[in-house]
Design a protein around this motif. Structure first.
Motif, PDB file in Angstrom:
ATOM      1  N   GLY A  76       0.783  -1.275  -0.120  1.00  0.00           N
ATOM      2  CA  GLY A  76      -0.172  -0.164   0.113  1.00  0.00           C
ATOM      3  C   GLY A  76       0.815   1.396  -0.007  1.00  0.00           C
ATOM      4  N   VAL A  77       1.895   1.153   1.007  1.00  0.00           N
ATOM      5  CA  VAL A  77       2.910   2.389   0.925  1.00  0.00           C
ATOM      6  C   VAL A  77       3.576   2.538  -0.343  1.00  0.00           C
ATOM      7  CG1 VAL A  77       4.816   3.325   2.311  1.00  0.00           C
ATOM      8  CG2 VAL A  77       2.863   2.046   3.447  1.00  0.00           C
ATOM      9  N   LEU A  78       3.748   1.514  -1.119  1.00  0.00           N
ATOM     10  CA  LEU A  78       4.682   1.636  -2.359  1.00  0.00           C
ATOM     11  C   LEU A  78       3.841   2.203  -3.415  1.00  0.00           C
ATOM     12  CD1 LEU A  78       7.504   0.680  -3.267  1.00  0.00           C
ATOM     13  CD2 LEU A  78       6.490  -1.328  -3.858  1.00  0.00           C
ATOM     14  N   THR A  79       2.736   1.401  -3.594  1.00  0.00           N
ATOM     15  CA  THR A  79       1.606   1.930  -4.655  1.00  0.00           C
ATOM     16  C   THR A  79       1.458   3.581  -4.483  1.00  0.00           C
ATOM     17  OG1 THR A  79       0.116   0.775  -3.625  1.00  0.00           O
ATOM     18  CG2 THR A  79       1.023  -0.134  -5.364  1.00  0.00           C
ATOM     19  N   LEU A  80       0.992   3.763  -2.952  1.00  0.00           N
ATOM     20  CA  LEU A  80       0.454   5.239  -2.937  1.00  0.00           C
ATOM     21  C   LEU A  80       1.757   6.091  -3.199  1.00  0.00           C
ATOM     22  CD1 LEU A  80      -1.668   6.820  -1.544  1.00  0.00           C
ATOM     23  CD2 LEU A  80      -0.509   6.810   0.504  1.00  0.00           C
ATOM     24  N   ILE A  81       2.959   6.066  -2.771  1.00  0.00           N
ATOM     25  CA  ILE A  81       4.058   6.843  -3.136  1.00  0.00           C
ATOM     26  C   ILE A  81       4.470   6.930  -4.528  1.00  0.00           C
ATOM     27  CG2 ILE A  81       6.436   7.316  -2.605  1.00  0.00           C
ATOM     28  CD1 ILE A  81       6.152   6.565   0.339  1.00  0.00           C
ATOM     29  N   ALA A  82       4.254   5.750  -5.194  1.00  0.00           N
ATOM     30  CA  ALA A  82       4.530   5.736  -6.658  1.00  0.00           C
ATOM     31  C   ALA A  82       3.364   6.249  -7.463  1.00  0.00           C
ATOM     32  CB  ALA A  82       4.543   4.407  -7.094  1.00  0.00           C
ATOM     33  N   LEU A  83       2.300   6.489  -6.985  1.00  0.00           N
ATOM     34  CA  LEU A  83       1.122   7.337  -7.699  1.00  0.00           C
ATOM     35  C   LEU A  83       1.742   8.833  -7.505  1.00  0.00           C
ATOM     36  CD1 LEU A  83      -2.077   6.144  -7.322  1.00  0.00           C
ATOM     37  CD2 LEU A  83      -0.942   5.903  -9.283  1.00  0.00           C
ATOM     38  N   PHE A  84       2.032   9.128  -6.414  1.00  0.00           N
ATOM     39  CA  PHE A  84       2.300  10.581  -6.217  1.00  0.00           C
ATOM     40  C   PHE A  84       3.616  10.928  -7.091  1.00  0.00           C
ATOM     41  CE2 PHE A  84      -0.242  10.558  -2.349  1.00  0.00           C
ATOM     42  CZ  PHE A  84      -1.281  11.550  -2.652  1.00  0.00           C
ATOM     43  N   THR A  85       4.493  10.263  -7.099  1.00  0.00           N
ATOM     44  CA  THR A  85       5.880  10.730  -7.474  1.00  0.00           C
ATOM     45  C   THR A  85       6.169  10.158  -8.967  1.00  0.00           C
ATOM     46  OG1 THR A  85       6.922   8.664  -6.545  1.00  0.00           O
ATOM     47  CG2 THR A  85       6.956  10.610  -5.355  1.00  0.00           C
ATOM     48  N   GLY A  86       5.091   9.024  -9.384  1.00  0.00           N
ATOM     49  CA  GLY A  86       5.428   8.607 -10.600  1.00  0.00           C
ATOM     50  C   GLY A  86       6.366   7.399 -10.845  1.00  0.00           C
ATOM     51  N   ALA A 161      11.895  -4.875  -1.364  1.00  0.00           N
ATOM     52  CA  ALA A 161      12.586  -4.583  -2.702  1.00  0.00           C
ATOM     53  C   ALA A 161      12.292  -5.452  -3.671  1.00  0.00           C
ATOM     54  CB  ALA A 161      14.106  -4.535  -2.495  1.00  0.00           C
ATOM     55  N   THR A 162      11.669  -6.688  -3.352  1.00  0.00           N
ATOM     56  CA  THR A 162      11.221  -7.716  -4.514  1.00  0.00           C
ATOM     57  C   THR A 162       9.891  -6.998  -5.230  1.00  0.00           C
ATOM     58  OG1 THR A 162      11.812  -9.266  -3.106  1.00  0.00           O
ATOM     59  CG2 THR A 162      11.009  -9.905  -4.849  1.00  0.00           C
ATOM     60  N   LEU A 163       9.103  -6.325  -4.378  1.00  0.00           N
ATOM     61  CA  LEU A 163       7.820  -5.796  -4.736  1.00  0.00           C
ATOM     62  C   LEU A 163       8.076  -4.448  -5.518  1.00  0.00           C
ATOM     63  CD1 LEU A 163       5.809  -5.967  -1.483  1.00  0.00           C
ATOM     64  CD2 LEU A 163       5.185  -7.028  -3.793  1.00  0.00           C
ATOM     65  N   VAL A 164       9.238  -3.887  -5.492  1.00  0.00           N
ATOM     66  CA  VAL A 164       9.504  -2.614  -6.050  1.00  0.00           C
ATOM     67  C   VAL A 164       9.231  -2.724  -7.848  1.00  0.00           C
ATOM     68  CG1 VAL A 164      11.542  -1.263  -6.890  1.00  0.00           C
ATOM     69  CG2 VAL A 164      11.112  -1.260  -4.596  1.00  0.00           C
ATOM     70  N   ALA A 165       9.660  -3.959  -8.470  1.00  0.00           N
ATOM     71  CA  ALA A 165       9.448  -4.161  -9.711  1.00  0.00           C
ATOM     72  C   ALA A 165       7.861  -4.042 -10.097  1.00  0.00           C
ATOM     73  CB  ALA A 165       9.814  -5.304 -10.052  1.00  0.00           C
ATOM     74  N   TYR A 166       6.941  -3.892  -9.143  1.00  0.00           N
ATOM     75  CA  TYR A 166       5.624  -3.628  -9.603  1.00  0.00           C
ATOM     76  C   TYR A 166       5.320  -2.486  -9.818  1.00  0.00           C
ATOM     77  CZ  TYR A 166       0.432  -4.294  -9.335  1.00  0.00           C
ATOM     78  OH  TYR A 166      -0.640  -4.112  -9.794  1.00  0.00           O
ATOM     79  N   VAL A 167       5.913  -1.323  -9.412  1.00  0.00           N
ATOM     80  CA  VAL A 167       5.785  -0.137  -9.696  1.00  0.00           C
ATOM     81  C   VAL A 167       7.011   0.534 -10.526  1.00  0.00           C
ATOM     82  CG1 VAL A 167       4.416   0.428  -7.543  1.00  0.00           C
ATOM     83  CG2 VAL A 167       6.893   0.729  -7.420  1.00  0.00           C
ATOM     84  N   GLY A 168       7.516  -0.608 -11.272  1.00  0.00           N
ATOM     85  CA  GLY A 168       8.461  -0.362 -12.235  1.00  0.00           C
ATOM     86  C   GLY A 168       9.833   0.140 -11.899  1.00  0.00           C
ATOM     87  N   GLY A 169      10.122  -0.004 -10.602  1.00  0.00           N
ATOM     88  CA  GLY A 169      11.518   0.356  -9.912  1.00  0.00           C
ATOM     89  C   GLY A 169      12.721  -0.749 -10.139  1.00  0.00           C
TER      90      GLY A 169
END
Lengths: 223, 212
Positions: A76-86, A161-169
């Motif tokens: 949740g934290v990861l996707t939320l911040i990713a939506l704000f910062t791209g 950090a394994t989840l980071v790829a979900y938001v393109g990282g």
């Protein structure tokens, strides 16, 4: 069992190792995320934890932060911040640092909190200044707890950090999500093995560090 | 708030799916950890293996574990069984240690008195040790419950429905309100499950009332 063989074959394939989408690149990204995010958390968490532990002020913050960290869904934290910062590396780094902070904070604080009051009184009675008390007594004695805190923080970051790829990282999770999209289960499995291996390697590093700190701690207490 | 009002059925559905993954895992980790924790407490040699072994499980990253389990269990990647098994494993990792610690914290004089009164080991366990360790067990399972409820969400990236689906869907469609709903919903659910456990503890452990 067949899947395991295929997964190891995937890792063993030299074509998957190098290049901009190779294992080494993704492993490097994964490690960079871990080091930078844990480092950022340490930079904020250690001084703050020491300040709270030394002055005894703001203990509620520690309880609140560790409780919230347990209940906070990382995705949740990861996707939320990713939506704000791209999409990019900014969002993952910010999210991972936020997630690592409570463990570091709690570790730094617990190290100071666990020191018996007579030890602190004795140091004051010898005429130590607050700064000397902190640097010569509290920090060395609190080291094992701090390392414990850094350990759980690093562990948490390596895993997340394994989840980071979900938001393109990027990172090792990249292979996992690529495999998920293309229904390539062996590739997902290979990515998982690499991530697990990295987590275990991290655990071993910290076990060694803790042992060294423990020995020093022992020597200090017997002085 | 508008998003929540308009999509209430989706959220409600996600909430139930979430509970159906979390509650069995929490219950299973309690049922499996208590005997394991007791063995770790009773037999010194096993303590290292059980406590260290279970903490190693905790070191496994959750998403990779969810991917590896199908290969071991023969399930599909999108099966909810993987989630329950993985979460139970994490629960055990935390709970075995809590159980062993809770049992070890009992006043040894009390246990010795029970032995002197002629209690058999089994009777001693159920009549003396477990009741006295109750508050410690409750504290342990509350930690497990809160972290389990939060961990469930990770499985959403593999397509297993839960409140985590609000994160993946919200991210893909760019709906911030949906993600915030998911975070708040997960936190509220964690609090709710925690309250239920406290209530169960209050009913089952009348001798510990007012102390914690």
């Amino acid at each position: 069992m067949n899947y395991f063989v295929e997964a190891f074959a995937w890792i063993a394939d030299p074509a998957h190792r190098t290049g901009p989408d190779g294992i080494w690149t993704r492993l490097g990204q994964h490690l960079a995320y871990t080091l930078i995010a844990t480092g950022a958390a340490a930079l904020i968490g250690i001084p703050l934890g020491y300040w709270i532990g030394h002055t005894g002020r703001g203990k509620g913050l520690i309880v609140g932060a560790t409780g919230a960290a347990r209940a906070l869904p990382t995705l949740g934290v990861l996707t939320l911040i990713a939506l704000f910062t791209g999409v990019g590396v900014g969002a993952p780094l910010a999210a991972l640092s936020v997630l690592a902070l409570p463990s570091v904070l709690a570790g730094a604080y617990a190290g100071l909190e666990a020191i018996p009051a007579p030890t602190i009184d004795a140091a004051r009675a010898q005429g130590m200044s607050e700064w000397q008390l902190l640097s010569r007594v509290e920090i060395p004695l609190g080291l094992p707890h701090l390392i414990g805190g850094l350990r759980s923080a690093t562990l948490q970051v390596v895993a997340t950090a394994t989840l980071v790829a979900y938001v393109g990282g990027g990172g090792l999770g990249r292979f996992l999500f690529l495999g998920l999209k293309t229904q390539d289960y062996p590739q997902m499995l290979a990515a998982s093995f690499l991530a697990v291996a990295l987590a275990i390697a991290g655990e071993i590093c910290f076990a060694v560090l803790a042992r060294i700190a423990g020995r020093r701690h022992h020597a200090l207490s017997n002085r | 708030m508008n998003w929540l009002v308009n999509n209430w059925p989706t959220v409600w559905q996600a909430l139930w799916s979430h509970l159906l993954l979390a509650v069995p895992a929490i219950a299973l980790s309690f049922v499996l950890s208590v005997p394991l924790g007791w063995v770790a407490y009773r037999y010194r040699w096993s303590r290292f293996v059980l406590v260290t072994g279970s903490s190693l499980i905790y070191a496994l990253p959750s998403l990779p574990l969810l991917v590896v389990l199908p290969a071991i269990l023969g399930t599909s990647v999108r099966s909810s069984l993987n989630v329950v098994v993985a979460l139970t494993a994490y629960g055990i990792a935390l709970m075995v240690r809590s159980t062993a610690d809770a049992l070890a914290a009992i006043n040894t004089d009390t246990v010795t008195s029970a032995t002197a009164l002629g209690y058999s080991p089994i009777k001693k366990l159920f009549a003396v040790e477990l009741p006295l360790a109750g508050p410690g067990l409750l504290a342990g399972i509350r930690v497990v419950a809160v972290s389990t409820v939060a961990l469930v969400t990770v499985s959403a990236v593999l397509g297993i429905p839960s409140l985590g689906t609000l994160f993946t869907d919200g991210f893909q469609r760019g709906i911030i309100a949906e993600i915030i709903t998911g975070i708040v919903g997960t936190a509220l659910l964690a609090v709710l499950v925690d309250r239920v456990l406290v209530a169960i503890g209050w009913l089952l452990l009348p001798w510990a009332r007012g102390r914690s």
